[in-house]
Enzyme design. Structure first.
Site, PDB file in Angstrom:
ATOM      1  N   ASN A 154       2.389  -5.419  -2.911  1.00 12.41           N
ATOM      2  CA  ASN A 154       0.732  -5.729  -2.689  1.00 12.41           C
ATOM      3  C   ASN A 154       0.142  -4.408  -2.430  1.00 12.41           C
ATOM      4  OD1 ASN A 154      -1.004  -7.931  -2.040  1.00 12.41           O
ATOM      5  ND2 ASN A 154      -1.173  -7.112   0.206  1.00 12.41           N
ATOM      6  N   HIS A 198     -10.281  -6.472  -2.017  1.00 14.57           N
ATOM      7  CA  HIS A 198     -11.332  -6.290  -0.834  1.00 14.57           C
ATOM      8  C   HIS A 198     -12.536  -5.710  -1.703  1.00 14.57           C
ATOM      9  CE1 HIS A 198      -9.057  -7.682   2.262  1.00 14.57           C
ATOM     10  NE2 HIS A 198      -7.890  -6.657   1.838  1.00 14.57           N
ATOM     11  N   GLU A 212      -6.215 -10.965  -1.239  1.00 14.53           N
ATOM     12  CA  GLU A 212      -6.954 -10.557   0.061  1.00 14.53           C
ATOM     13  C   GLU A 212      -8.253 -10.662  -0.232  1.00 14.53           C
ATOM     14  OE1 GLU A 212      -5.410  -7.343   2.203  1.00 14.53           O
ATOM     15  OE2 GLU A 212      -3.312  -7.887   2.031  1.00 14.53           O
ATOM     16  N   GLU A 224       0.769  -1.122  -0.110  1.00 17.63           N
ATOM     17  CA  GLU A 224      -0.051  -0.051  -0.045  1.00 17.63           C
ATOM     18  C   GLU A 224       0.777   1.358   0.117  1.00 17.63           C
ATOM     19  OE1 GLU A 224      -2.812  -0.431   3.006  1.00 17.63           O
ATOM     20  OE2 GLU A 224      -3.387  -2.464   2.542  1.00 17.63           O
ATOM     21  N   ASP A 265     -11.980 -10.705  -0.821  1.00 18.30           N
ATOM     22  CA  ASP A 265     -13.501 -11.005  -0.276  1.00 18.30           C
ATOM     23  C   ASP A 265     -14.345  -9.957  -0.859  1.00 18.30           C
ATOM     24  OD1 ASP A 265     -12.557  -8.255   1.086  1.00 18.30           O
ATOM     25  OD2 ASP A 265     -12.008  -9.099   2.784  1.00 18.30           O
TER      26      ASP A 265
HETATM   27  O1  G3I Z   1      -5.161  -8.980  18.946  1.00 17.31           O
HETATM   28  C1  G3I Z   1      -5.781  -7.605  19.582  1.00 17.31           C
HETATM   29  C2  G3I Z   1      -6.403  -7.748  20.829  1.00 17.31           C
HETATM   30  O2  G3I Z   1      -5.609  -8.434  21.722  1.00 17.31           O
HETATM   31  C3  G3I Z   1      -7.181  -6.721  21.205  1.00 17.31           C
HETATM   32  O3  G3I Z   1      -7.990  -6.939  22.341  1.00 17.31           O
HETATM   33  C4  G3I Z   1      -7.914  -6.099  20.142  1.00 17.31           C
HETATM   34  C5  G3I Z   1      -8.515  -4.676  20.424  1.00 17.31           C
HETATM   35  O4  G3I Z   1      -8.785  -4.015  19.321  1.00 17.31           O
HETATM   36  O5  G3I Z   1      -7.270  -5.906  19.017  1.00 17.31           O
HETATM   37  C6  G3I Z   1      -6.543  -6.867  18.587  1.00 17.31           C
HETATM   38  O6  G3I Z   1      -5.677  -6.911  17.314  1.00 17.31           O
HETATM   39  C7  G3I Z   1      -6.583  -6.204  16.115  1.00 17.31           C
HETATM   40  C8  G3I Z   1      -5.960  -7.343  15.020  1.00 17.31           C
HETATM   41  O7  G3I Z   1      -6.683  -6.910  13.669  1.00 17.31           O
HETATM   42  C9  G3I Z   1      -6.769  -8.733  15.326  1.00 17.31           C
HETATM   43  O8  G3I Z   1      -7.905  -8.890  15.197  1.00 17.31           O
HETATM   44  C10 G3I Z   1      -6.119  -4.949  15.750  1.00 17.31           C
HETATM   45  O9  G3I Z   1      -6.621  -3.934  16.652  1.00 17.31           O
HETATM   46  C11 G3I Z   1      -6.597  -4.765  14.501  1.00 17.31           C
HETATM   47  O10 G3I Z   1      -6.243  -3.539  14.070  1.00 17.31           O
HETATM   48  C12 G3I Z   1      -6.371  -5.921  13.481  1.00 17.31           C
HETATM   49  O11 G3I Z   1      -6.973  -5.404  12.356  1.00 17.31           O
HETATM   50  C13 G3I Z   1      -6.256  -5.907  11.005  1.00 17.31           C
HETATM   51  C14 G3I Z   1      -5.674  -5.027   9.997  1.00 17.31           C
HETATM   52  O12 G3I Z   1      -5.221  -5.422   8.821  1.00 17.31           O
HETATM   53  C15 G3I Z   1      -4.687  -3.941  10.832  1.00 17.31           C
HETATM   54  O13 G3I Z   1      -3.346  -4.874  10.925  1.00 17.31           O
HETATM   55  C16 G3I Z   1      -7.276  -6.933  10.304  1.00 17.31           C
HETATM   56  O14 G3I Z   1      -7.568  -8.044  11.357  1.00 17.31           O
HETATM   57  C17 G3I Z   1      -6.593  -7.425   9.128  1.00 17.31           C
HETATM   58  O15 G3I Z   1      -7.578  -8.074   8.447  1.00 17.31           O
HETATM   59  C18 G3I Z   1      -6.165  -6.287   8.176  1.00 17.31           C
HETATM   60  O16 G3I Z   1      -5.550  -6.814   6.937  1.00 17.31           O
HETATM   61  C19 G3I Z   1      -5.149  -5.836   6.040  1.00 17.31           C
HETATM   62  C20 G3I Z   1      -3.943  -6.371   5.509  1.00 17.31           C
HETATM   63  O17 G3I Z   1      -3.154  -6.536   6.182  1.00 17.31           O
HETATM   64  C21 G3I Z   1      -3.566  -5.511   4.578  1.00 17.31           C
HETATM   65  N1  G3I Z   1      -4.665  -5.090   3.358  1.00 17.31           N
HETATM   66  C22 G3I Z   1      -5.689  -4.505   3.933  1.00 17.31           C
HETATM   67  C23 G3I Z   1      -6.343  -5.563   5.041  1.00 17.31           C
HETATM   68  C24 G3I Z   1      -7.565  -5.164   5.698  1.00 17.31           C
HETATM   69  O18 G3I Z   1      -7.323  -3.954   6.339  1.00 17.31           O
END
Ligand code: G3I
Length: 356
Positions: free
Chosen positions: A204, A240, A268, A163, A270
């Site tokens: 990516n 996405h 990715e 990105e 969906d």
């Molecule tokens: O694991 C912690 C948990 O301990 C805590 O209680 C909770 C509270 O918010 O957060 C949890 O972490 C979260 C994590 O996902 C696991 O669920 C983060 O806050 C959250 O920001 C994180 O979001 C991820 C996001 O990337 C940011 O890293 C999404 O799951 C994930 O699907 C998303 O994936 C991205 C790709 O990497 C890049 N392309 C876009 C895609 C969608 O945004």
């Protein structure tokens, strides 16, 4: 034969009755008659992957069974991100990431690494880091090379940079660009390559289907890197996307990426259905069919690019309940090929249909 048909019918009725037992917030699940031996990756001519959650793999047997059975490629949804593996400056923690790799190895699945450089999911020690450009360069290089070296021989490909661009095609003013200038991206690929000469390295990004400007910037960047001899081997189209995204846009993204001659990973995938982000959204039969048609079109279009460039298709997690989309849009959605109980949706059949 008769017994197989009877089995399918029983299975179908069983799935249907299970879905009807769901709470009122669940969508109506349309049963798909696929045999018990059907499995996504065996039906496709290219690798079929899923992004996985380390905690679900560990705690949810239904989840790990589906991942094991249906997919032959795995991406860590979050476990290999900077904040996950390198939360403090002086130490790395690969526990969750290693568990995912061990799971994949035990099941003969490929592992695609995600992600070495991104402007998100950075720990506060990085966002607060104060140092000159040499110190930043060292931080970047140390992170990339420690992670790639740790997984050398186990992870066959990496999303190296994720990105870099905004939707209008301009370079994002990320912390990396601010500290190191836009050409830092070339060095990310060089550092990753130095650490593992065999790894396939990808750029990516999302939005390549809906923004021609972004698509053009990405292609220009990738071709410029390639022409400079920078080790880059593929483009990740995140996709996405949504059920009402135009087929023309989907085709343009896939064919433009393929025209580079590099490998193309739909990385990715969906397909959202609640495009207006309604809080009380109902997932109707019609929408499920339209979603299935979009999955089918994506697979069919992808299958038409040269086989040597088909790195595979990866869905962004497995079942609707696991998707990042509802939290992101603050409204329900049902974007994946499996429902919240890991029953196959029409989208699942759409993927298989697309590969025929
Ligand atoms: O694991 C912690 C948990 O301990 C805590 O209680 C909770 C509270 O918010 O957060 C949890 O972490 C979260 C994590 O996902 C696991 O669920 C983060 O806050 C959250 O920001 C994180 O979001 C991820 C996001 O990337 C940011 O890293 C999404 O799951 C994930 O699907 C998303 O994936 C991205 C790709 O990497 C890049 N392309 C876009 C895609 C969608 O945004």
């Amino acid at each position: 034969m008769k017994r197989t048909l009877a089995y399918c019918l029983i299975l179908t009725l069983y799935f249907y009755s299970c879905s009807r037992d769901d709470s009122s917030t669940s969508p109506p699940v349309i049963p798909v008659v696929t045999g018990p031996d059907t499995t996504l990756y065996k039906m496709l001519p290219f690798p079929m992957g899923a992004a996985v959650s380390a905690s679900l793999l560990k705690t949810n047997a239904k989840y790990s069974d589906v991942v094991k059975k249906e997919f032959n490629s795995i991406t860590a949804e979050n476990a290999m991100k900077f904040a996950a593996v390198h939360a403090s400056e002086s130490s790395f923690n690969f526990t969750d990431a290693d568990n995912i790799v061990s799971f994949a190895q035990a099941n003969g699945q490929r592992v695609h690494g995600h992600v070495l450089n991104w402007h998100q999911s950075l720990p506060s020690w990085v966002t607060n880091f104060s140092g000159d450009s040499t110190a930043w360069e060292n931080l970047l290089k140390t992170h990339i090379q420690t992670v790639v070296t740790h997984f050398k021989g186990k992870i066959v490909s990496w999303d190296v940079v994720n990105e870099l661009f905004e939707d209008d095609g301009q370079i994002r003013n990320s912390i990396w660009v601010q500290k190191l200038g836009a050409d830092y991206i070339a060095r990310c690929f060089i550092y990753a390559h130095e650490a593992d000469k065999d790894a396939l390295l990808f750029y990516n990004d999302y939005g390549q289907e809906y923004s021609a400007a972004k698509r053009t910037s990405i292609i220009n960047l990738v071709m410029a890197l390639k022409n400079r001899g920078i080790p880059i081997h593929g483009i990740g189209l995140q996709f996405h996307t949504s059920y009402n995204q135009s087929d023309a846009n989907i085709s343009a993204a896939i064919s433009t990426a393929a025209a580079t001659g590099l490998k193309v990973h739909i990385s990715e995938l969906d397909v959202r259905v609640n495009v207006n982000k309604q809080p009380a959204f109902v997932f109707t039969t019609t929408l499920a069919e339209q979603q299935a048609a979009k999955y089918k079109f994506i697979v069919k279009t992808y299958k038409a690019i040269p086989a040597s460039q088909q790195y595979g298709i990866t869905t962004w997690n497995v079942g609707d309940a696991d998707s990042w989309i509802p939290a992101w849009q603050n409204a329900p959605d049902f974007p994946l090929p499996f429902d919240g109980n890991y029953f196959r949706k029409p989208a699942y059949a759409g993927i298989i249909e697309g590969a025929k």
